[in-house]
Structures are given as structure tokens and as C-alpha cells.
Design an enzyme around this catalytic site. Sequence first.
Site, mmCIF file in Angstrom:
data_model
loop_
_atom_site.group_PDB
_atom_site.id
_atom_site.type_symbol
_atom_site.label_atom_id
_atom_site.label_comp_id
_atom_site.label_asym_id
_atom_site.label_seq_id
_atom_site.Cartn_x
_atom_site.Cartn_y
_atom_site.Cartn_z
ATOM 1 N N LYS A 13 0.953 -0.937 -0.073
ATOM 2 C CA LYS A 13 0.053 0.110 -0.074
ATOM 3 C C LYS A 13 1.117 1.253 0.037
ATOM 4 C CE LYS A 13 -2.231 -1.058 3.953
ATOM 5 N NZ LYS A 13 -1.693 -2.352 4.374
ATOM 6 N N ARG A 88 -9.251 1.123 9.010
ATOM 7 C CA ARG A 88 -8.794 -0.186 9.376
ATOM 8 C C ARG A 88 -10.137 -1.114 9.861
ATOM 9 N NH1 ARG A 88 -3.120 0.657 8.480
ATOM 10 N NH2 ARG A 88 -1.935 -0.780 9.727
ATOM 11 N N ARG A 127 11.686 -6.666 4.931
ATOM 12 C CA ARG A 127 11.406 -5.224 4.456
ATOM 13 C C ARG A 127 12.315 -4.405 5.313
ATOM 14 N NH1 ARG A 127 5.445 -2.575 4.866
ATOM 15 N NH2 ARG A 127 5.556 -3.275 6.967
ATOM 16 N N ARG A 160 11.621 -2.323 10.742
ATOM 17 C CA ARG A 160 10.654 -1.993 11.594
ATOM 18 C C ARG A 160 10.331 -2.862 12.824
ATOM 19 N NH1 ARG A 160 5.389 0.031 8.216
ATOM 20 N NH2 ARG A 160 4.195 -0.930 10.078
ATOM 21 N N ARG A 171 -0.300 -8.949 13.511
ATOM 22 C CA ARG A 171 -0.974 -7.734 12.618
ATOM 23 C C ARG A 171 -1.993 -8.583 11.499
ATOM 24 N NH1 ARG A 171 4.059 -5.118 10.180
ATOM 25 N NH2 ARG A 171 2.770 -3.704 9.171
HETATM 26 P P1 AMP Z 1 1.211 0.719 8.872
HETATM 27 O O1 AMP Z 1 2.536 1.567 8.676
HETATM 28 O O2 AMP Z 1 -0.045 1.077 8.031
HETATM 29 O O3 AMP Z 1 1.321 -0.725 8.935
HETATM 30 O O4 AMP Z 1 0.709 0.884 10.377
HETATM 31 C C1 AMP Z 1 1.452 0.548 11.594
HETATM 32 C C2 AMP Z 1 0.689 0.496 12.923
HETATM 33 O O5 AMP Z 1 0.234 1.747 13.231
HETATM 34 C C3 AMP Z 1 -0.634 -0.449 12.821
HETATM 35 O O6 AMP Z 1 -0.111 -1.711 13.127
HETATM 36 C C4 AMP Z 1 -1.418 0.094 13.945
HETATM 37 O O7 AMP Z 1 -0.858 -0.204 15.006
HETATM 38 C C5 AMP Z 1 -1.193 1.816 13.592
HETATM 39 N N1 AMP Z 1 -2.090 2.100 12.879
HETATM 40 C C6 AMP Z 1 -2.015 2.737 11.533
HETATM 41 N N2 AMP Z 1 -3.136 3.140 10.838
HETATM 42 C C7 AMP Z 1 -4.251 2.779 11.854
HETATM 43 C C8 AMP Z 1 -5.459 2.899 11.634
HETATM 44 N N3 AMP Z 1 -6.165 3.515 10.791
HETATM 45 N N4 AMP Z 1 -6.001 2.477 12.925
HETATM 46 C C9 AMP Z 1 -5.558 2.040 13.877
HETATM 47 N N5 AMP Z 1 -4.036 1.976 14.103
HETATM 48 C C10 AMP Z 1 -3.433 2.177 13.288
#
Ligand code: AMP
Length: 221
Positions: A13, A88, A127, A160, A171
Amino acid sequence: MRLVFLGPPGAGKGTQVKILSRILGLPSMSTGDVFRAEVASGSELGRLVQSYMERGELVPDDVVIKIVEKWLRERDVKSGFILDGYPRNVRQAKELDELLKSFGVELTAAIYIDVPEDEIVRRLSGRLTCKKCGAVYHIEFNPPKEDLKCDLCGNELYQREDDREDVVRRRFRVYMESTRPVLDYYRRARKLLIVNGLGSIEEVNERILNKLRDVKSSEGL
Ligand code: AMP
């Protein structure tokens, strides 16, 4: 165009949103990037979200919604935007619809990047992310020119915390339980576009652009 990107962690994404944002000239926001920057800055918000992120769980809706709302209010939503990592869950999707309605606009499409679970684990385990600019690489499939150094800004690359295998599994579970139902929500609203996420970055990007061309022509945009 007003777009959101959906898909499991590691579907690509972030990579696709960055490319598309440049091609379409639209502002984009990744809620994950916003949270990582807050954690790095040691802010109050950063301390709050850190524990959720480390465990691979979702940050509470109220916190996320406020951030998205603020970001949208500061922009001309009529000209378009792209969200990466939001919504989400179904509540977040509904809140976004309400918010856009209050601005007198609606979402153009939700793009779902479809990647099977075994491929996700392969991708996330290799990654690498840039500490400074957030650019994403992969040890095997998209390596940086120089070891552990970002091609774009020269800063250090790292894995990360939440790309560790145990957290990736968590996740993925959270994704299946909370985010997967969002697909039905957008399918019912006839806004869901499904794109095969396997293949090169360029191939996936071409598929997304093709889908968006179809939307444009059908809506006379
Ligand atoms: P990402 O970089 O999109 O994989 O997001 C990393 C982490 O940020 C996720 O595993 C959640 O803990 C938090 N996070 C990001 N976007 C959201 C969202 N829309 N709602 C809740 N938690 C989020």
C-alpha cells in the site's frame, strides 16, 4: 479523486500510494507513518500509540479519527487525496464517509491490494524502512544500491519493530478480524476496486492505473 488503500500489512500500500500520489498530483497520508514520526519524536501521542503498535494492535479509533479529520480539514478535499492505512475497521470507514459528507463530497474508490498470506510473511521479513523519509526496500526484491542506506536521502535503513515475525502474525490476525470486513462495506457501496498485488511494483501500479482509468471514464471525470 478521493481514494483509500486497503490490504494486509505488506501488500504494498505505502509503496503504491507514494507512486500514485506523485503521478496524480494528490496529497497522501499514511496513518502508520504519522504514528511512527510521533513515536520517534517522543511526544505524548507517540507514547500513547507506541504500546499498540509494538504489539501489532490497532490504535484506538478516536485517536486515529482525530488525526485523519485534522489532516483532511487542512486540505482541499474537493481536489482529492489518498489515504494509506485508513480505514482499518468499519467504524473508521463510516466516520470517513460522514466526514466527507459534511464537506459535500464522497469517496471515489477504495483500492484493495490483494496478496496471499505466505507472500506477506516473505515480504515483511525482508522489508527495510528508511528512518528519515520512510522509503521502503526489500533485502531481496528491491534492495538499496548501498547496504542499509536509503537511495533517496542517504539515511539509515532499519527493520520496523512490528515487522518481526511474531508481530507480523498478530498484525495479520488483526487485519483478518478488523480490516477484512471493510471490504464488504465498500463492496456494498460499489466503491471497491480489487487489484492483484503480486508481481513487480511497476506491474501492480499499472493495474491500479488501469482500474482508475475505468472509474474516470464511467464517472466522466
Ligand atoms: P502501517 O504502517 O499502516 O502498517 O501501520 C502501523 C501500525 O500503526 C498499525 O499496526 C497500527 O498499530 C497503527 N495504525 C496505523 N493506521 C491505523 C488505523 N487506521 N487504525 C488503527 N491503528 C492504526
